[in-house]
Design a protein around this motif. Structure first.
Motif, PDB file in Angstrom:
ATOM      1  N   SER A   1      60.317 134.100  10.010  1.00 57.60           N
ATOM      2  CA  SER A   1      59.252 133.221  10.509  1.00 57.60           C
ATOM      3  C   SER A   1      59.818 131.884  10.939  1.00 57.60           C
ATOM      4  O   SER A   1      60.756 131.364  10.341  1.00 57.60           O
TER       5      SER A   1
ATOM      6  N   VAL B   1      56.418 137.085  10.971  1.00 60.83           N
ATOM      7  CA  VAL B   1      55.104 136.669  10.460  1.00 60.83           C
ATOM      8  C   VAL B   1      54.107 136.502  11.605  1.00 60.83           C
ATOM      9  O   VAL B   1      52.967 136.986  11.531  1.00 60.83           O
TER      10      VAL B   1
ATOM     11  N   PHE C   1      60.908 139.077   5.483  1.00 53.21           N
ATOM     12  CA  PHE C   1      60.102 138.328   6.437  1.00 53.21           C
ATOM     13  C   PHE C   1      60.977 137.399   7.272  1.00 53.21           C
ATOM     14  O   PHE C   1      61.931 136.786   6.765  1.00 53.21           O
TER      15      PHE C   1
ATOM     16  N   LEU D   1      51.917 139.088   7.804  1.00 54.12           N
ATOM     17  CA  LEU D   1      51.368 139.003   6.451  1.00 54.12           C
ATOM     18  C   LEU D   1      50.316 140.077   6.235  1.00 54.12           C
ATOM     19  O   LEU D   1      50.288 140.740   5.185  1.00 54.12           O
TER      20      LEU D   1
ATOM     21  N   CYS E   1      51.985 143.586   5.980  1.00 53.74           N
ATOM     22  CA  CYS E   1      52.585 143.806   4.667  1.00 53.74           C
ATOM     23  C   CYS E   1      51.509 144.017   3.611  1.00 53.74           C
ATOM     24  O   CYS E   1      51.606 144.916   2.764  1.00 53.74           O
TER      25      CYS E   1
ATOM     26  N   GLY F   1      56.262 140.539   0.143  1.00 55.75           N
ATOM     27  CA  GLY F   1      57.600 140.462   0.723  1.00 55.75           C
ATOM     28  C   GLY F   1      58.657 140.340  -0.358  1.00 55.75           C
ATOM     29  O   GLY F   1      58.390 139.857  -1.453  1.00 55.75           O
TER      30      GLY F   1
ATOM     31  N   GLY G   1      54.410 134.544   1.848  1.00 55.75           N
ATOM     32  CA  GLY G   1      55.074 135.784   2.232  1.00 55.75           C
ATOM     33  C   GLY G   1      55.465 136.614   1.016  1.00 55.75           C
ATOM     34  O   GLY G   1      55.307 137.840   1.004  1.00 55.75           O
TER      35      GLY G   1
ATOM     36  N   GLU H   1      54.668 128.458   2.936  1.00 56.58           N
ATOM     37  CA  GLU H   1      54.656 129.655   3.767  1.00 56.58           C
ATOM     38  C   GLU H   1      55.551 130.748   3.177  1.00 56.58           C
ATOM     39  O   GLU H   1      55.221 131.941   3.209  1.00 56.58           O
ATOM     40  N   ARG H   2      56.684 130.337   2.616  1.00 59.07           N
ATOM     41  CA  ARG H   2      57.556 131.299   1.958  1.00 59.07           C
ATOM     42  C   ARG H   2      56.857 131.929   0.758  1.00 59.07           C
ATOM     43  O   ARG H   2      56.937 133.150   0.541  1.00 59.07           O
TER      44      ARG H   2
ATOM     45  N   TYR I   1      62.762 136.218   2.509  1.00 62.66           N
ATOM     46  CA  TYR I   1      62.137 135.425   3.564  1.00 62.66           C
ATOM     47  C   TYR I   1      63.218 134.566   4.202  1.00 62.66           C
ATOM     48  O   TYR I   1      63.942 133.849   3.506  1.00 62.66           O
TER      49      TYR I   1
END
Length: 256
Positions: free
Chosen positions: A81, A54, A79, A62, A65, A97, A92, A88-89, A100
């Protein structure tokens, strides 16, 4: 032909460790160390899977993608990170995505996730050839029902009203599986096994949530589905011609 994996990681040591281990798994590996190089290599090498950090120089993972998804590319993305918070997940997954993992991660788990994601690509091809050998009419490029068109190559759905909606890997996987078994009841466990593979986190409720999303897109009235029926206590059934529920979910109405 060996599967190709693109690693996008600016930490040199980590990128080398990942590349060495994936090559030992029999995969071809390419490495990019910033966002702009990732875009160029992604487009030129046409990988089967992208492992995407990320936090990258020049362009974030991000953004990388998001740009590729906007261009119609549906290559599976895992992903990585250091940011592992739920929001944040979610971000993504929102930009396209498919999985993750937070840093630091357990290397055997990452390798297993990679193999599971690549295995799902193989399942789709094998299902096509098995059906073709049986003389079953197949449409590997897409699905058409109720005025909707789903393109399995671009992962886009053109809805009956003309809107174009992008779909995720899980949504495409569920639709493909249900379409292959049209008119039959497919259990939640089978959907999890075929679409999620060996991932350890999904539950049967996860399938229900994806069905809700699909109903909102494709059903004239999501509360009273005519294409994607719930079979109470078992799973789901796809009726491409559209009918009332033959196996009622509950006396009042169906719901995921």
């Amino acid at each position: 032909m060996r599967r190709r994996v693109l690693i996008v990681e600016d930490e040199r040591v980590l990128a080398e460790v990942l590349a060495d281990n994936l090559r030992e798994e029999g995969l071809e590996v390419a490495v990019a160390r910033d966002g702009e190089s990732a875009l160029q290599l992604w487009q030129s090498s046409q990988p089967d899977l992208v492992i995407l950090d990320v936090m990258l120089p020049r362009l974030s993972g991000l953004d990388v993608c998001r740009r590729m998804r906007t261009a119609g590319d549906r290559t599976p993305v895992l992903f990585l990170s250091a940011k592992g918070q739920p929001e944040e997940r979610v971000e993504g997954l929102r930009v396209g995505g498919d999985d993750y993992m937070g840093k630091p991660f357990h290397l055997p788990e990452l390798l297993l996730r990679v193999q599971n994601m690549l295995s799902r690509l193989e399942w789709g091809q094998e299902a096509y050839f098995r059906r073709a050998e049986r003389g079953v009419e197949v449409a590997p490029a897409g699905l058409s029902f109720g005025g909707h068109q789903v393109d399995f190559r671009t992962w886009n759905a053109t809805l009956a009203d003309g809107r174009v909606e992008p779909l995720g890997e899980r949504e495409i996987g569920i639709l493909r599986l249900l379409a292959e078994r049209a008119g039959e009841v497919v259990s939640r466990d089978e959907i999890l096994d075929r679409v999620w593979g060996g991932d350890i986190f999904p539950s049967s409720r996860t399938v229900d949530n994806f069905i809700v999303r699909l109903r909102k897109l494709f059903e004239p009235d999501p509360a009273h589905p005519i294409y994607l029926h719930t079979v109470w206590g078992v799973g789901y059934r796809f009726t491409p011609e559209g009918t009332g529920p033959q196996f009622p979910d509950k006396p009042a109405q169906e719901s995921a």
